[in-house]
Design an enzyme around this catalytic site. Structure first.
Site, PDB file in Angstrom:
ATOM      1  N   GLY A 256       0.781  -1.176   0.223  1.00 18.23           N
ATOM      2  CA  GLY A 256      -0.117   0.059  -0.095  1.00 18.23           C
ATOM      3  C   GLY A 256       0.742   1.263  -0.025  1.00 18.23           C
TER       4      GLY A 256
ATOM      5  N   TYR B  66     -13.210  -2.746  11.700  1.00 19.33           N
ATOM      6  CA  TYR B  66     -11.918  -2.236  11.556  1.00 19.33           C
ATOM      7  C   TYR B  66     -10.944  -2.648  12.784  1.00 19.33           C
ATOM      8  CZ  TYR B  66      -8.134   1.353  10.839  1.00 19.33           C
ATOM      9  OH  TYR B  66      -6.757   1.943  10.393  1.00 19.33           O
TER      10      TYR B  66
END
Ligand code: NAP
Length: 239
Positions: A8, A147
């Site tokens: 990422g 999350y």
């Protein structure tokens, strides 16, 4: 020159890590999924400065793509598991797909990458894995249960894997960022940011560079006696 894969790294914290690691003499592999153009631009920027950089693409939620990615890049000395997604939603409204997508992008991705990177690290009896969790993984975030669970999973993975790989000369540590200004937090309003600053003892928000410098610290030879740790980089938001 040590080779570091940063997942990422096309944007945000990962891109910040790529810049700092490259400037400090590491051979940086910039991983991206969808942001090919940004990853390419970052790679060109680093090469123009005389640094070693390359790019690789994979959807890290797919273990076959992770295996294929490692076939392309070969071995790495340092793995930074940074790729991730966030979503804000009431727990009672979460769908199976929301849950599965969140766990896949934030936790399974790190599992697949660790599993692929470790055999070489074990053979050379040296390696570094640095996992990016979140302060919500430490204390839990309202409307971010999936999350928070994924990021708490990253902390568990870090600790257990550190126990298992310590004898092989590999350290595994975790960074738990606070609020960092990237695309992930771009939906927040100025009022939201002001409230978050107020809640933060330093009175500031974080930058990708703040996280990158912690990554640099854990990657160094001088951090060889530190493993299984969670470092909060959050301006004191969570103490
Ligand atoms: P960001 O700007 O949204 O960037 C996310 C990165 O993850 C992108 O490079 C994206 O790649 C990649 N990615 C997402 N899903 C992927 C997938 N399925 N396969 C491969 N790559 C994927 O996020 P950020 O703010 O830099 O966050 C980086 C990490 O820090 C995340 O793990 C996040 O949870 C954590 N974190 C962030 C904050 C914050 O306040 N920003 C706080 C705590 C923790 P493409 O764009 O190429 O698709």
């Amino acid at each position: 020159m040590k080779k570091v894969l940063i997942t990422g790294a096309s944007r945000g914290i990962g891109a910040g890590c790529a810049r700092v690691m490259a400037a400090n003499g590491y051979n940086v592999i910039i991983h991206y999924n969808r942001s090919g153009q940004a990853a390419g631009q970052l790679c060109a920027e680093l090469r123009e400065k005389g640094f070693s950089a390359s790019v690789v693409q994979a959807d890290l939620t797919d273990s076959a793509q992770v295996r294929a990615m490692f076939t392309v890049i070969g071995s790495v000395d340092i793995l930074v598991n940074n790729a991730g997604i966030a979503q804000s939603k009431l727990f009672t409204e979460l769908t199976d797909e929301d849950w599965d997508t969140m766990i896949a992008a934030n936790l399974s991705s790190a599992f697949y990458c660790c599993r692929a990177a470790l055999p070489y690290m074990i053979r050379q009896h040296w390696g570094r894995i640095i996992n990016i969790s979140s302060m919500w993984g430490q204390i839990g975030g309202s409307c971010e249960v999936h999350y928070s669970a994924a990021k708490a999973g990253i902390i568990g993975l870090t600790k257990a894997l550190a126990m298992e790989e310590g004898p092989s000369g590999i350290t595994i540590n975790c960074i738990a960022p606070g609020v960092i200004q990237t695309d992930m937090t771009a939906h927040l309003s100025e009022e939201d940011f002001a409230a978050l600053r107020d809640e933060t003892p330093t009175g500031t928000l974080g930058t990708p560079d703040d996280i990158a410098r912690a990554v640099l610290f854990f990657a160094a030879d001088s951090a060889s006696f530190i493993t299984g740790q969670v470092l909060g980089v959050n301006g004191g938001f969570v103490i």
